[in-house]
Design an enzyme around this catalytic site. Sequence first.
Site, PDB file in Angstrom:
ATOM      1  CG  HIS A  33      -1.795  -1.049   1.381  1.00 17.04           C
ATOM      2  ND1 HIS A  33      -1.697  -2.210   2.129  1.00 17.04           N
ATOM      3  CD2 HIS A  33      -2.951  -1.585   0.715  1.00 17.04           C
ATOM      4  CE1 HIS A  33      -2.547  -3.002   2.137  1.00 17.04           C
ATOM      5  NE2 HIS A  33      -3.599  -2.633   1.236  1.00 17.04           N
ATOM      6  CB  SER A 182      -1.228 -10.421   1.593  1.00 18.63           C
ATOM      7  OG  SER A 182      -2.527 -10.648   2.032  1.00 18.63           O
TER       8      SER A 182
END
Length: 284
Positions: A33, A182
């Site tokens: 991210h 993840s």
Amino acid sequence: MNVIEKVSELRTWRRQPGDVFFVPTMGALHEGHATLVREARASTGGRVAVSIFVNPLQFGPKEDFSRYPRTLEADLALCESCGADMVFAPTADEVYFEDRSISIRETSLSRVLCGASRPGHFDGVCTVVAKLFNLVQPDVALFGKKDYQQLAIIRRLVRDLDFAVEIRGSETVRESDGLAMSSRNRYLTEEERSLAPGLRAALLSARAAWNAGETNGAALEALTRKEISLRCPLGAVDYVSAVDSHTLAPLEEIQDQGLLALAVFFGKTRLIDNIELHRDESKR
Ligand code: PAF
């Protein structure tokens, strides 16, 4: 950095002039991210917006909605350090009316891969992403290629429903041992975590076989499965599929381009990964 919870405040924030670059997330942010937010920051003369919202609509009844990690404080700190101007972090009540009766269903790309094993998942993704696009009204939105199918479906959503937003796909960010980053990696036990990089290794073996001349989709799938069973004895394969990288249709032969995608359970934790196969890198 502004932190906004209310739709009314978001609308006021959006009224200021200039482009908006948008990174939608469900929080539990990691370096994948962070890379998207930094990419947004680097390419903008405008403002960078991030949303953090664990979207209940995209979780099945037996999935991990309630235990999905919620780490808002750390997420906000990461967004600020990467140069975000605004984080939209609404509650579910702020996003969804109790008697909501409209949702968005993609009916082609979502039939395969994760869509086949997670019925309704991409309806939930499409519905929330359409709402977030309407709320944030971004000029550009950035998504990671780890969720390759999601990216393809969002491109289709934008095309078919005429959203005025450019979609950018970003390369998967990996741990040093190859495991795709993840939010769900934190569920893995120590032993599972030590084996999980085998997924990437299996995909790399398949790509090496493809580069060496093996173009048959079923053979590449079988090779990947075999590698997974050798490298990840704790892993239970949900799917391994050779598909067209644009339409996601299963491919009997991967000639010039394709995608090998997989989902594997380690206990209750379902990990996904993929590898693009392209003779001509410029066509990716
Ligand atoms: O990829 C995710 O984190 C989510 O699916 C998204 C795009 C933020 C929609 O909830």
